[in-house]
Write a protein that holds these residues in place. Structure first.
Motif, short mmCIF file in Angstrom:
data_model
loop_
_atom_site.label_atom_id
_atom_site.label_comp_id
_atom_site.label_asym_id
_atom_site.label_seq_id
_atom_site.Cartn_x
_atom_site.Cartn_y
_atom_site.Cartn_z
N VAL A 1 0.85 -1.18 0.00
CA VAL A 1 0.00 0.00 0.00
C VAL A 1 0.89 1.23 0.00
N VAL A 2 0.56 2.18 -0.85
CA VAL A 2 1.28 3.44 -0.92
C VAL A 2 0.46 4.48 -0.19
N LEU A 3 1.10 5.22 0.67
CA LEU A 3 0.43 6.31 1.36
C LEU A 3 0.92 7.62 0.79
N GLU A 12 7.70 14.91 -3.43
CA GLU A 12 6.59 14.65 -4.35
C GLU A 12 6.40 13.16 -4.57
N LEU A 13 5.21 12.80 -4.98
CA LEU A 13 4.90 11.44 -5.39
C LEU A 13 5.69 11.13 -6.66
N GLU A 17 5.45 5.39 -7.53
CA GLU A 17 4.39 5.38 -6.53
C GLU A 17 3.01 5.53 -7.18
N LEU A 18 2.93 6.39 -8.19
CA LEU A 18 1.66 6.55 -8.89
C LEU A 18 1.28 5.25 -9.61
N ALA A 78 5.53 12.33 -10.28
CA ALA A 78 4.33 11.83 -10.94
C ALA A 78 3.60 12.92 -11.72
N GLY A 79 3.53 14.12 -11.19
CA GLY A 79 2.84 15.21 -11.88
C GLY A 79 3.43 15.49 -13.25
N ILE A 80 4.74 15.45 -13.34
CA ILE A 80 5.40 15.67 -14.62
C ILE A 80 5.05 14.55 -15.60
#
Length: 93
Positions: A1-3, A12-13, A17-18, A78-80
């Motif tokens: 599980v990723v928190l 950042e994520l 992780e994403l 992840a956003g990128i």
């Protein structure tokens, strides 16, 4: 599980992780929310051009496929990667 840790000053994520979030059926709502939150935050920036037929699920599928196609990029925030995936799938002409 990723928190997801959203406290100020935290890292950042990552794409890794994403990808884990998006692969876990119990956490799929977090994946959809993350992908679409990033997309919504730049919708007027012309980074990608959203077709009228696009759905939240379509955006998420595009991102999941992108993360699978480019495992060497999973260390990137992840956003990128979300923006790269959407720009690749929905380029502005």
């Amino acid at each position: 599980v990723v928190l997801i840790n959203a406290r100020a000053g935290e890292r950042e994520l990552t794409g890794r992780e994403l990808k884990q979030l998006c692969s876990d059926s119990e956490l799929s709502a977090l994946c959809i929310g993350y992908v679409n939150g990033v997309a919504d935050s730049v919708i007027y920036e012309n980074i990608f051009c959203c077709p009228s037929s696009a759905t939240h699920e379509k955006f998420t599928l595009v991102v999941k496929n992108y993360l699978s196609l480019y495992p060497g990029k999973l260390h990137i925030p992840a956003g990128i990667l979300v923006l790269e995936a959407l720009a690749d799938a929905f380029p502005c002409e």
